[in-house]
Design an enzyme around this catalytic site. Sequence first.
Site, short mmCIF file in Angstrom:
data_model
loop_
_atom_site.label_atom_id
_atom_site.label_comp_id
_atom_site.label_asym_id
_atom_site.label_seq_id
_atom_site.Cartn_x
_atom_site.Cartn_y
_atom_site.Cartn_z
N GLY A 12 0.74 -1.37 0.05
CA GLY A 12 0.13 0.19 -0.21
C GLY A 12 0.95 1.25 -0.17
N ALA A 13 1.88 1.34 -0.78
CA ALA A 13 2.99 2.30 -0.41
C ALA A 13 2.98 3.53 -1.81
CB ALA A 13 4.50 1.68 -0.66
N ASP B 36 -2.43 -7.05 -5.28
CA ASP B 36 -3.54 -6.91 -4.33
C ASP B 36 -3.15 -7.91 -3.29
OD1 ASP B 36 -5.87 -7.36 -3.01
OD2 ASP B 36 -7.14 -7.49 -4.91
N ASN C 172 1.40 -2.27 5.37
CA ASN C 172 0.64 -1.12 5.52
C ASN C 172 -0.55 -1.15 4.66
OD1 ASN C 172 0.68 2.02 5.70
ND2 ASN C 172 0.61 1.70 3.66
N SER D 163 -3.68 0.15 14.44
CA SER D 163 -4.55 1.45 14.57
C SER D 163 -4.86 1.51 16.17
CB SER D 163 -5.76 1.54 13.85
OG SER D 163 -6.45 2.70 14.21
N TYR E 114 -13.18 -2.25 10.60
CA TYR E 114 -12.00 -1.66 10.65
C TYR E 114 -11.43 -2.22 12.02
CZ TYR E 114 -8.10 1.63 9.97
OH TYR E 114 -6.88 2.23 10.14
N ALA F 21 -12.04 -4.47 14.24
CA ALA F 21 -11.84 -5.95 14.16
C ALA F 21 -10.73 -6.28 13.46
CB ALA F 21 -12.99 -6.56 13.76
N LYS G 257 -7.99 -4.61 12.74
CA LYS G 257 -6.75 -4.08 13.26
C LYS G 257 -6.43 -4.70 14.60
CE LYS G 257 -5.74 -1.07 10.19
NZ LYS G 257 -4.48 -1.21 9.21
N ILE H 44 -3.89 10.24 11.84
CA ILE H 44 -2.68 10.81 10.82
C ILE H 44 -3.36 11.60 9.71
CG2 ILE H 44 -0.89 10.19 9.69
CD1 ILE H 44 -0.61 9.44 12.57
P1 NDP Z 1 -4.46 5.58 2.04
O1 NDP Z 1 -5.60 5.18 1.89
O2 NDP Z 1 -3.84 6.79 1.94
O3 NDP Z 1 -3.35 4.67 1.53
C1 NDP Z 1 -3.49 3.27 1.86
C2 NDP Z 1 -2.95 2.38 0.43
O4 NDP Z 1 -3.27 0.97 0.45
C3 NDP Z 1 -3.80 3.05 -0.74
O5 NDP Z 1 -2.89 3.34 -1.83
C4 NDP Z 1 -4.66 1.84 -1.32
O6 NDP Z 1 -4.95 1.83 -2.50
C5 NDP Z 1 -3.56 0.66 -0.87
N1 NDP Z 1 -4.52 -0.56 -0.89
C6 NDP Z 1 -5.91 -0.71 -0.56
N2 NDP Z 1 -6.10 -2.03 -0.88
C7 NDP Z 1 -5.01 -2.54 -1.02
C8 NDP Z 1 -4.98 -3.96 -1.52
N3 NDP Z 1 -5.69 -5.00 -1.65
N4 NDP Z 1 -3.50 -4.26 -1.98
C9 NDP Z 1 -2.45 -3.45 -1.83
N5 NDP Z 1 -2.73 -2.12 -1.42
C10 NDP Z 1 -4.01 -1.76 -1.28
O7 NDP Z 1 -4.13 5.27 3.84
P2 NDP Z 1 -3.45 5.75 4.70
O8 NDP Z 1 -1.90 6.06 4.45
O9 NDP Z 1 -4.01 6.76 5.80
O10 NDP Z 1 -3.11 4.38 5.92
C11 NDP Z 1 -1.92 3.32 5.46
C12 NDP Z 1 -2.34 2.39 6.62
O11 NDP Z 1 -2.20 3.19 7.99
C13 NDP Z 1 -3.56 1.81 6.68
O12 NDP Z 1 -3.33 0.33 7.13
C14 NDP Z 1 -4.32 2.19 7.65
O13 NDP Z 1 -5.47 1.49 8.19
C15 NDP Z 1 -3.40 2.61 8.83
N6 NDP Z 1 -3.90 3.71 9.67
C16 NDP Z 1 -4.12 5.10 9.15
C17 NDP Z 1 -4.52 6.09 9.97
C18 NDP Z 1 -4.74 7.57 9.49
O14 NDP Z 1 -5.20 8.16 10.51
N7 NDP Z 1 -4.69 7.85 8.37
C19 NDP Z 1 -4.63 5.97 11.48
C20 NDP Z 1 -4.44 4.42 11.90
C21 NDP Z 1 -3.94 3.50 11.04
P3 NDP Z 1 -6.16 2.38 -3.23
O15 NDP Z 1 -6.65 3.61 -2.41
O16 NDP Z 1 -5.94 2.66 -4.56
O17 NDP Z 1 -7.12 1.36 -3.02
#
Ligand code: NDP
Length: 244
Positions: free
Chosen positions: A10-11, A60, A87, A139, A152, A154, A156, A185
Amino acid sequence: MSQKVVVVTGAARGIGRAIAEKFGQLGFNIVICDVEKDLVAATAKEIGKLGVKALGMKVDVTQMVEVENLFEKTIAAYGRVDVLVNNAGITRDTLLIRMQENDWDAVIAVNLKGTFNCTKAAAKIMMKQRTGAIVNIASVVGVMGNVGQANYAASKGGVISLTKSAAKELGSRGITVNAVAPGYIETDMTKTLSAEVKQAFLNLIPLKRPGTPEDVADVVAFLASPAARYISGQVIHIDGGMVM
Ligand code: NDP
């Protein structure tokens, strides 16, 4: 830490991108995976400008076949995997009684099963290497629950339990497994929250500001570094003191 290899899921954007950048600054070769092909390629190109090798792959994480292919390609490109950062994550927020089965399944599939898939595939490689670090992005919601986020929370909470189980199973092979629990964040994920919800979060944060993706990336890098070699099975909150 020069020439070590990190895989970040998810980078393409958000916290995952900040984590990939941080490891790039530390001299790691990087694999960036995400679901959106063009964004993955663009992010990999940007991170490559830091002077490290950055391989972008459309993956994915819910699909084990794609995850296995990710790690096969990583080994073909770099020969090793030192760090995995799980992530990738999504939300499908709604109240429990309104939550559809597919809202539940989608969130569990990405956040929990995706973490399992990548951990299993990376662990096979790290066990042979007899070294490795896995950092899972959980989280605070996985610790304390949240209205409108039963799926969500559950997922995490499951990530936290998976972290501890993997730490117990893999420790004898020199592999550490830890989680971080970010609070509020500022990323695309939280951009859509209403002003009231954002203010309600801020009222709970002693440091009186939202976190940044870099706040998370710094702690992830620490947990993957030799300085954290005797830390495993832990959940580090990165939340400005929201939960204590
Ligand atoms: P974003 O939505 O900005 O980034 C998450 C990324 O993961 C996106 O690029 C998304 O792609 C990708 N993704 C989604 N589904 C898949 C999949 N099946 N395979 C591979 N990649 C996938 O979220 P954040 O950067 O905010 O969050 C990152 C992590 O931090 C997550 O795990 C989130 O739960 C956690 N988190 C975030 C918080 C916050 O306040 N932002 C707080 C606590 C935890 P696309 O969007 O194209 O689907």
